[in-house]
Design a protein around this motif. Structure first.
Motif, PDB file in Angstrom:
ATOM      1  N   THR A   1       0.862  -1.150  -0.070  1.00 36.22           N
ATOM      2  CA  THR A   1       0.140  -0.059  -0.157  1.00 36.22           C
ATOM      3  C   THR A   1       0.753   1.057  -0.107  1.00 36.22           C
ATOM      4  OG1 THR A   1      -1.875  -1.212   1.186  1.00 36.22           O
ATOM      5  CG2 THR A   1      -1.787   1.183   1.208  1.00 36.22           C
TER       6      THR A   1
ATOM      7  N   LEU B   1      -2.093   0.465  -4.861  1.00 35.50           N
ATOM      8  CA  LEU B   1      -2.207  -0.671  -4.220  1.00 35.50           C
ATOM      9  C   LEU B   1      -1.518  -1.992  -5.356  1.00 35.50           C
ATOM     10  CD1 LEU B   1      -3.148  -2.605  -1.710  1.00 35.50           C
ATOM     11  CD2 LEU B   1      -5.350  -2.931  -2.996  1.00 35.50           C
TER      12      LEU B   1
ATOM     13  N   ALA C   1      -4.508   4.143  -3.599  1.00 34.34           N
ATOM     14  CA  ALA C   1      -4.682   3.663  -2.238  1.00 34.34           C
ATOM     15  C   ALA C   1      -4.121   4.643  -1.337  1.00 34.34           C
ATOM     16  CB  ALA C   1      -3.645   2.456  -2.270  1.00 34.34           C
TER      17      ALA C   1
ATOM     18  N   ILE D   1      -9.747   0.761   0.946  1.00 41.25           N
ATOM     19  CA  ILE D   1      -8.667   0.077   0.584  1.00 41.25           C
ATOM     20  C   ILE D   1      -8.578  -1.360   0.889  1.00 41.25           C
ATOM     21  CG2 ILE D   1      -6.044   0.492   0.220  1.00 41.25           C
ATOM     22  CD1 ILE D   1      -7.861   2.627  -1.093  1.00 41.25           C
TER      23      ILE D   1
END
Length: 491
Positions: A261, A265, A302, A381
């Motif tokens: 992350t 991502l 992300a 996320i």
């Protein structure tokens, strides 16, 4: 004892690190640079910018660590994929590096799409879509729009290839870098001659392929002098940054997932059966071991989403000093799971199957505070991570987590609950640099295998699924419904 020098040359920064024989990081230096965007869709960088920053970074690193240059056993590079530099026989750059983000080759992409279906392209390359980002399309653009450059080019070197040339005088590449070019057959680890010939591209302009983690040769005297090293240091082949990061996180066999992350991502799984006969949106890369592949899902938004929220709505926290993200984590931890009904559809810059998609906060009520927005962002996320794991279609015994997001304990806990799997945070955040060090140790004979090198990889804290996992199972179902509800509005 000997040390391993590694270079992670990314889109806007180069990182130089030194590791000891036990793969403990002794020091890290980061130097940033800015890309050139001369025209719409064009993204370039003069080749010397990479080299100058590497020279400055390595000299600073050696000074910072008080390292003895004679003890540096190897230099191993890991770089962004797709970026390439045309060079003449003497290695002089004939044009700026055309960076992976460059999308100028739209007409060439359209030509390729008439030649190959996405299914046929995927079966050879592991790349789900033919796009302007593929070097195959950009080579066609150079041949068509810069014929004098194409004719004078001796080799089209990917970024790691160019750095190896500057270090050793040898022009070669590796399969875990070539796998995203569009002219490399990942089934055979050889050039895909058919697509090159069909488009009038000279295969001799592509460097020879050598396995990841092999010795190229000693440092050139002139390069050693610039770097503050000695010519006894061995330069080795590395791997693309995503592959190196997988190695550095211990992802060199089936059974668990790695996730990073950062701004984006990236979620990966190793497999020995790439199953390219059936098209999926999941790219398949050549891994650092023969016969092993890395399936990877990359979601564009992300940590970028949390940084955006910090910059736009948490200026007071920034002005307080200290670590703003730690304070944001405390606020997120003060909110119950599911963020009092608030959800974020987190695809701020588009979705892999829909570039027109955008982010949406959904479920705002009078009890929705800033802390809810922070937690909802983290949860989104986490949902994206679970969605990526399911897209990979591989067994998930555990998740190894790295990147800036792994520093947040509340975020790691949320991920474990949502994915219903243990999340092991890597002790070494810079997984790509660590993976390059392992490849360096393999090439110099310090490790007999990647598996032996991976034994030195240390795990930090582990987060296991808790009482909130059932709640998040229902939350994930609702998250998946968001796109089908919003999709008509995006268009």
């Amino acid at each position: 004892m000997g040390t391993f020098l590694t270079l992670d040359v990314g889109t806007t920064a180069v990182k130089a690190a030194l590791f000891d024989a036990e793969l403990n990081m002794l020091g890290l230096v980061i130097r940033e640079y800015s890309l050139l965007t001369p025209r719409q869709d064009e993204v370039e960088l003069p080749a010397f910018v990479y080299w100058d920053n590497i020279v400055a970074g390595v000299n600073e690193l050696l000074k910072k660590t008080n390292a003895d240059a004679k003890n540096v056993l190897s230099i191993t590079c890991t770089t962004q994929g797709e970026t390439f530099i045309p060079v003449d026989k003497d290695g002089n750059a004939l044009y700026n590096a055309i960076v992976w983000l460059d999308a100028r080759a739209k007409e060439e992409t359209a030509i390729l799409e008439t030649q190959y279906s996405k299914e046929a392209f995927y079966q050879k390359t592991g790349i789900p879509e033919i796009s302007p980002y593929c070097p195959i399309a950009k080579l066609m653009w150079v041949k068509s729009h810069l014929p004098e450059v194409y004719a004078a080019t001796h080799k089209f070197l990917l970024l790691e290839d160019y750095l190896i040339y500057r270090l050793t005088g040898s022009m070669l590449t590796n399969p875990a870098l070539m796998c995203t070019t569009g002219y490399f057959d990942i089934n055979t680890d050889e050039l895909w001659h058919e697509i090159l010939e069909q488009n009038g591209l000279d295969a001799s302009k592509i460097p020879d392929v050598r396995a990841c983690g092999t010795s190229v040769g000693p440092l050139l005297e002139c390069s050693a002098k610039e770097l503050g090293l000695t010519a006894s240091t061995i330069v080795t082949t590395g791997a693309m940054d995503q592959v190196a990061a997988a190695i550095g996180a211990g992802n060199i066999g089936p059974g668990f997932i790695t996730e990073t992350t950062g701004t984006c991502l990236a979620v990966g799984a190793s497999t020995r059966t790439p199953r390219l006969e059936s098209w999926t949106p999941v790219p398949v890369y050549t891994h650092g071991l023969p016969g092993l592949y890395l399936k990877i899902v990359i979601m564009q938004t992300a940590g970028m989403a949390l940084k955006w929220f910090r910059n736009e709505f948490c200026l007071d926290l920034l002005n307080e000093g200290g670590n703003t993200y730690d304070r944001m984590g405390e606020l997120a931890a003060s909110v119950p799971p599911l963020s009092r009904g608030l959800y974020l559809f987190p695809h701020f810059t588009g979705l892999y199957a829909d570039p027109d998609a955008r982010g949406v906060f959904f479920g705002i009520g009078l009890d929705t505070g800033r802390d809810c927005f922070i937690r909802a962002t983290m949860e989104s996320i986490g949902y994206m991570l679970r969605e990526s794991v399911e897209l990979l279609g591989e067994e998930c015994v555990a998740i190894h987590s790295s990147g800036g997001g792994a520093k947040s304990e509340i975020w790691s806990s949320i991920k474990a609950d949502i994915c219903d799997a243990p999340v092991h945070v890597m002790a070494q955040e810079e997984a790509a640099l660590l993976g390059a060090a392992i490849l360096g140790g393999l090439a110099t004979g310090q490790f007999e295998s990647l598996e032996e090198g991976a034994k030195h990889i240390a795990l930090g804290k582990t987060f296991t699924p808790g009482e909130f996992a059932p709640l998040y199972k229902e939350g994930y179902k609702k998250y998946l419904r968001l796109y089908e509800q919003f999709a008509p509005l995006f268009h």
